[in-house]
Design a protein around this motif. Sequence first.
Motif, short mmCIF file in Angstrom:
data_model
loop_
_atom_site.label_atom_id
_atom_site.label_comp_id
_atom_site.label_asym_id
_atom_site.label_seq_id
_atom_site.Cartn_x
_atom_site.Cartn_y
_atom_site.Cartn_z
N HIS A 47 63.45 25.56 21.04
CA HIS A 47 64.22 26.16 22.11
C HIS A 47 63.30 26.30 23.33
O HIS A 47 62.10 26.51 23.18
N ILE A 62 69.68 24.71 21.51
CA ILE A 62 70.30 25.61 22.49
C ILE A 62 70.35 27.05 21.98
O ILE A 62 70.79 27.94 22.69
N LYS A 63 69.90 27.27 20.74
CA LYS A 63 69.91 28.63 20.18
C LYS A 63 68.51 28.91 19.64
O LYS A 63 67.97 28.10 18.89
#
Length: 248
Positions: free
Chosen positions: A139, A172-173
Motif C-alpha cells: 500500500h 488499495i487497502k
Amino acid sequence: MRVKKLIGGTARAFLDFILPPCCLSCSARLASPNALCADCWRSLKFITGHKCSSCGYPFDFSLSSEQRSFRVCASCASRSRQFDRAVSALEYNESSKPLILAFKHGDRIDYARLFVGFLRRAGEELIGQADIIAPVPLHKARLRSRRYNQSALLCRELGEPSKIILDLLVRIKNTPPQAGNYRNRNRNLSGAFVLNSKYKRVVQGKNILLIDDVFTTGATAEKTAAILKKYGATSVSILTIARVVTPS
Ligand SMILES: [Zn+2]
Ligand SMILES: [Zn+2]
C-alpha cells in the motif's frame, strides 16, 4: 557495504581490503560479497523434496509411501485454489526469518541478490514459463514509511526486464501485516488489491508469476490470482523466498 556498489576497479579492491566481504547473516569473513558463510547456509532449510504440487507445502518424509503418493496437501484438497502453483525456496523458520525481516524492514536491500539466487533455483521453471513477472504490491502508505517494496527489489534483481511489470497490481487497502489464520487474512485482504487499469487488456491469455517474500496462509496468493484470472490470465503462480510451514 553499499558504498562498494558505487565504485569499481582499484578503489573496490582497496575497499575489499579495508571492508572485507562478510556473511550477510553473522558477519563472518568471506571471499566474496552477498553470500552466507557455510554455517549460516547449513542452518537454512531449503524446500527441495516432495511437496504439494499446488501450494508447495513440504511433505513429511516420515509419511508412508501411500501417503507420499498424494499430489496435493489436505488444505489444497479441501478447497479450490485461485492460483495455479506456489513455490517457495525456504522454510520460514528461526534461521530464515531474521534474514527476511532485515531485508523487509531493516534496509538490508543488499540481501536481494542472495534471495534472487534462491528464487532462481526454486522457481526456474515458473520464471521460464512466465509471460509477465510482477511483485505483490505494498500500500502507498506502507511504501512511504518503508521507502521500498522488497518484492519489487527481487523482481528487478531477477534480470528478466522484458517480462517485468512492477505496477501490474495496486494495493488499495492497507492491511495489518501477516496476522491471523487463513480465514482472517482472507477477510482482511478482501478488496485489498486491484489490477492497474492500464494493464486490463495485457493480462489476457498470459502466464503470470507474482513475486513475494513469504507465503503465509496463501490468502495473498488467492486474492491476487483471483483478480488476474478475472481479467483473463491463463495461469497465476507465486514464487516466494520462504514459506510458513504449519500442519495443513
Ligand atoms: Zn554466517
Ligand atoms: Zn497444498
